[in-house]
Scaffold this motif. Structure first.
Motif, PDB file in Angstrom:
ATOM      1  N   GLU A  41       0.845  -1.197   0.000  1.00 25.07           N
ATOM      2  CA  GLU A  41       0.000   0.000   0.000  1.00 25.07           C
ATOM      3  C   GLU A  41       0.882   1.249   0.000  1.00 25.07           C
ATOM      4  O   GLU A  41       1.660   1.470   0.921  1.00 25.07           O
ATOM      5  CB  GLU A  41      -0.917   0.010   1.228  1.00 25.07           C
ATOM      6  CG  GLU A  41      -2.007  -1.048   1.174  1.00 25.07           C
ATOM      7  CD  GLU A  41      -3.012  -0.887   2.302  1.00 25.07           C
ATOM      8  OE1 GLU A  41      -2.959   0.156   2.996  1.00 25.07           O
ATOM      9  OE2 GLU A  41      -3.842  -1.786   2.483  1.00 25.07           O
ATOM     10  N   TYR A  42       0.746   2.039  -1.057  1.00 20.56           N
ATOM     11  CA  TYR A  42       1.446   3.314  -1.097  1.00 20.56           C
ATOM     12  C   TYR A  42       0.729   4.293  -0.172  1.00 20.56           C
ATOM     13  O   TYR A  42      -0.454   4.153   0.126  1.00 20.56           O
ATOM     14  CB  TYR A  42       1.440   3.882  -2.518  1.00 20.56           C
ATOM     15  CG  TYR A  42       2.252   3.094  -3.508  1.00 20.56           C
ATOM     16  CD1 TYR A  42       3.620   3.303  -3.636  1.00 20.56           C
ATOM     17  CD2 TYR A  42       1.652   2.147  -4.342  1.00 20.56           C
ATOM     18  CE1 TYR A  42       4.374   2.589  -4.569  1.00 20.56           C
ATOM     19  CE2 TYR A  42       2.387   1.427  -5.269  1.00 20.56           C
ATOM     20  CZ  TYR A  42       3.747   1.657  -5.384  1.00 20.56           C
ATOM     21  OH  TYR A  42       4.487   0.941  -6.299  1.00 20.56           O
ATOM     22  N   ILE A  43       1.465   5.299   0.255  1.00 26.42           N
ATOM     23  CA  ILE A  43       0.890   6.349   1.091  1.00 26.42           C
ATOM     24  C   ILE A  43       1.006   7.676   0.342  1.00 26.42           C
ATOM     25  O   ILE A  43       1.969   7.891  -0.409  1.00 26.42           O
ATOM     26  CB  ILE A  43       1.610   6.404   2.462  1.00 26.42           C
ATOM     27  CG1 ILE A  43       0.928   7.385   3.402  1.00 26.42           C
ATOM     28  CG2 ILE A  43       3.078   6.769   2.293  1.00 26.42           C
ATOM     29  CD1 ILE A  43       1.487   7.349   4.827  1.00 26.42           C
ATOM     30  N   GLU A  71      -0.811  12.428   3.766  1.00 27.08           N
ATOM     31  CA  GLU A  71      -0.999  11.515   4.905  1.00 27.08           C
ATOM     32  C   GLU A  71       0.309  11.307   5.650  1.00 27.08           C
ATOM     33  O   GLU A  71       0.341  11.255   6.887  1.00 27.08           O
ATOM     34  CB  GLU A  71      -1.543  10.172   4.399  1.00 27.08           C
ATOM     35  CG  GLU A  71      -1.818   9.162   5.500  1.00 27.08           C
ATOM     36  CD  GLU A  71      -2.329   7.836   4.982  1.00 27.08           C
ATOM     37  OE1 GLU A  71      -2.447   6.896   5.795  1.00 27.08           O
ATOM     38  OE2 GLU A  71      -2.588   7.732   3.761  1.00 27.08           O
ATOM     39  N   PHE A  72       1.395  11.172   4.899  1.00 33.38           N
ATOM     40  CA  PHE A  72       2.724  11.009   5.505  1.00 33.38           C
ATOM     41  C   PHE A  72       3.048  12.206   6.405  1.00 33.38           C
ATOM     42  O   PHE A  72       3.527  12.041   7.529  1.00 33.38           O
ATOM     43  CB  PHE A  72       3.769  10.874   4.399  1.00 33.38           C
ATOM     44  CG  PHE A  72       5.191  10.827   4.880  1.00 33.38           C
ATOM     45  CD1 PHE A  72       5.733   9.667   5.398  1.00 33.38           C
ATOM     46  CD2 PHE A  72       6.000  11.967   4.802  1.00 33.38           C
ATOM     47  CE1 PHE A  72       7.051   9.628   5.837  1.00 33.38           C
ATOM     48  CE2 PHE A  72       7.311  11.938   5.233  1.00 33.38           C
ATOM     49  CZ  PHE A  72       7.835  10.764   5.753  1.00 33.38           C
ATOM     50  N   ASN A 131       1.266  12.427   9.789  1.00 26.48           N
ATOM     51  CA  ASN A 131       1.804  11.532  10.813  1.00 26.48           C
ATOM     52  C   ASN A 131       3.176  11.980  11.302  1.00 26.48           C
ATOM     53  O   ASN A 131       3.919  11.207  11.881  1.00 26.48           O
ATOM     54  CB  ASN A 131       1.910  10.107  10.263  1.00 26.48           C
ATOM     55  CG  ASN A 131       0.559   9.537   9.909  1.00 26.48           C
ATOM     56  OD1 ASN A 131      -0.447   9.860  10.551  1.00 26.48           O
ATOM     57  ND2 ASN A 131       0.504   8.695   8.890  1.00 26.48           N
ATOM     58  N   LYS A 158      12.312  14.516  10.230  1.00 23.83           N
ATOM     59  CA  LYS A 158      12.026  13.457   9.269  1.00 23.83           C
ATOM     60  C   LYS A 158      13.043  13.495   8.137  1.00 23.83           C
ATOM     61  O   LYS A 158      13.507  14.569   7.732  1.00 23.83           O
ATOM     62  CB  LYS A 158      10.613  13.618   8.696  1.00 23.83           C
ATOM     63  CG  LYS A 158       9.538  13.003   9.564  1.00 23.83           C
ATOM     64  CD  LYS A 158       8.270  12.742   8.765  1.00 23.83           C
ATOM     65  CE  LYS A 158       7.288  11.914   9.592  1.00 23.83           C
ATOM     66  NZ  LYS A 158       6.116  11.507   8.807  1.00 23.83           N
ATOM     67  N   ASP A 204      12.439   7.750   7.052  1.00 19.82           N
ATOM     68  CA  ASP A 204      10.997   7.626   7.257  1.00 19.82           C
ATOM     69  C   ASP A 204      10.223   7.228   6.007  1.00 19.82           C
ATOM     70  O   ASP A 204       9.099   6.739   6.110  1.00 19.82           O
ATOM     71  CB  ASP A 204      10.440   8.947   7.785  1.00 19.82           C
ATOM     72  CG  ASP A 204      11.075   9.341   9.099  1.00 19.82           C
ATOM     73  OD1 ASP A 204      10.724   8.737  10.122  1.00 19.82           O
ATOM     74  OD2 ASP A 204      11.934  10.242   9.093  1.00 19.82           O
ATOM     75  N   GLY A 205      10.792   7.471   4.824  1.00 17.14           N
ATOM     76  CA  GLY A 205      10.044   7.159   3.619  1.00 17.14           C
ATOM     77  C   GLY A 205      10.895   7.233   2.369  1.00 17.14           C
ATOM     78  O   GLY A 205      11.990   7.796   2.360  1.00 17.14           O
ATOM     79  N   ASN A 217       8.449  -3.570   4.346  1.00 17.45           N
ATOM     80  CA  ASN A 217       7.388  -3.637   5.352  1.00 17.45           C
ATOM     81  C   ASN A 217       7.662  -2.726   6.546  1.00 17.45           C
ATOM     82  O   ASN A 217       6.865  -2.664   7.475  1.00 17.45           O
ATOM     83  CB  ASN A 217       7.226  -5.079   5.843  1.00 17.45           C
ATOM     84  CG  ASN A 217       6.817  -6.011   4.730  1.00 17.45           C
ATOM     85  OD1 ASN A 217       5.718  -5.926   4.216  1.00 17.45           O
ATOM     86  ND2 ASN A 217       7.711  -6.907   4.328  1.00 17.45           N
ATOM     87  N   SER A 255       7.621   3.810   4.888  1.00 19.77           N
ATOM     88  CA  SER A 255       6.539   4.328   4.046  1.00 19.77           C
ATOM     89  C   SER A 255       7.033   4.498   2.613  1.00 19.77           C
ATOM     90  O   SER A 255       8.108   5.059   2.378  1.00 19.77           O
ATOM     91  CB  SER A 255       6.059   5.687   4.575  1.00 19.77           C
ATOM     92  OG  SER A 255       5.497   5.562   5.852  1.00 19.77           O
ATOM     93  N   ILE A 292       5.960   6.461  -0.535  1.00 26.65           N
ATOM     94  CA  ILE A 292       5.088   7.579  -0.896  1.00 26.65           C
ATOM     95  C   ILE A 292       5.012   7.665  -2.416  1.00 26.65           C
ATOM     96  O   ILE A 292       6.044   7.664  -3.093  1.00 26.65           O
ATOM     97  CB  ILE A 292       5.654   8.895  -0.331  1.00 26.65           C
ATOM     98  CG1 ILE A 292       5.908   8.765   1.170  1.00 26.65           C
ATOM     99  CG2 ILE A 292       4.721  10.060  -0.638  1.00 26.65           C
ATOM    100  CD1 ILE A 292       6.905   9.762   1.714  1.00 26.65           C
TER     101      ILE A 292
END
Length: 256
Positions: free
Chosen positions: A84-86, A90-91, A94, A100, A127-128, A152, A155, A157
């Motif tokens: 699932e991409y974010i 939304e990133f 959070n 970050k 973080d991503g 897993n 994130s 993105i």
């Protein structure tokens, strides 16, 4: 063998990682018929049973047509729901209290490089990883295999426009650092500490687009051997320099 709702991953470590960290992604586990069960395969079977996941013993050669290359299955394949991409918004919602750090990939289309960059980013505590809908590599079995389960833990993105997303990041107090062979500063000459930052890495062929380079707050280069490194290796060099600086400063503060 293709299924719109499920992807396939293979290899003992990637399958075991998902079973331990995100078992809901797994639909079914396939074990090679007459395969010698080592401790890792036994662990996969144990975890699958604990999570009530169907295990099927079959000839894994039936899956050969699904993969573009002929991989070493290591005796196990799992059908999994796609990662699932974010979305960036939304990133950012959070956002935690500390700074970050993310990696932005501009045109990186090789799955081996993509998987290795995800692995590096997750291992370093980033973080991503951000990619575009266009000119990017999809998350496939090779990416998951090379990431060694790291996908897993971080994130991913996805955005329709890297340019617009970078503008949004800058509004949210992110500094943008881009790699460029002609840059004045070496990668170790800038301070990565005490700030949110996005490290932009381009494809080995065309590099980073000019519009994104123009948005960068800093441009950095690796030294003379830059051309000999692929993008995943170059990313790792810069990422671990950033983490070295951050950890060193943190340790210095704690001693005072």
């Amino acid at each position: 063998m293709k299924n719109d709702e499920f992807n396939y991953i293979y290899g003992k470590n990637p399958v075991c990682e998902i079973l331990m960290n995100n078992p809901k992604r797994i639909n079914k586990v396939y074990i090679q018929k007459n395969y010698s069960y080592d401790n890792r395969i036994k662990k996969i079977i144990e975890l699958a049973n604990q999570n009530k996941i169907i295990i099927q013993n079959i000839d894994l050669k039936k899956f050969n047509d699904y993969f573009e290359e002929k991989p070493n299955f290591q005796g196990v394949i799992a059908s999994v729901a796609p990662v699932e991409y974010i979305e960036l918004e939304e990133f950012l919602e959070n956002k935690k209290d500390d700074f970050k750090r993310i990696i932005i990939l501009d045109g990186v289309s090789d799955p081996h490089n993509f998987g290795a960059i995800i692995r590096t980013a997750a291992a370093a505590g980033f973080d991503g990883v951000m990619v575009s809908n266009h000119r990017s590599c999809p998350i496939n079995a090779t990416v998951e295999k090379i990431s060694s389960g790291a996908i897993n833990h971080i994130s991913i993105i996805k955005t329709t426009s890297l340019n617009a997303s970078i503008d949004l990041l800058k509004k949210q107090d992110f500094w943008v650092i881009a790699t460029q062979m002609e840059a004045k500063d070496n990668y170790y000459e800038i301070d990565y500490t005490d700030m949110n930052f996005a490290l932009v890495m381009g494809s080995e062929g065309s590099g980073i687009s000019k519009t994104i380079l123009n948005k960068a707050d800093f441009t950095v280069k690796l030294e003379s051997n830059f051309e000999s490194l692929n993008v995943s290796a170059a990313t790792a060099v810069i990422v671990y320099e950033a983490i070295r600086q951050i950890k060193t400063k943190s340790c210095t503060k704690s001693r005072k």
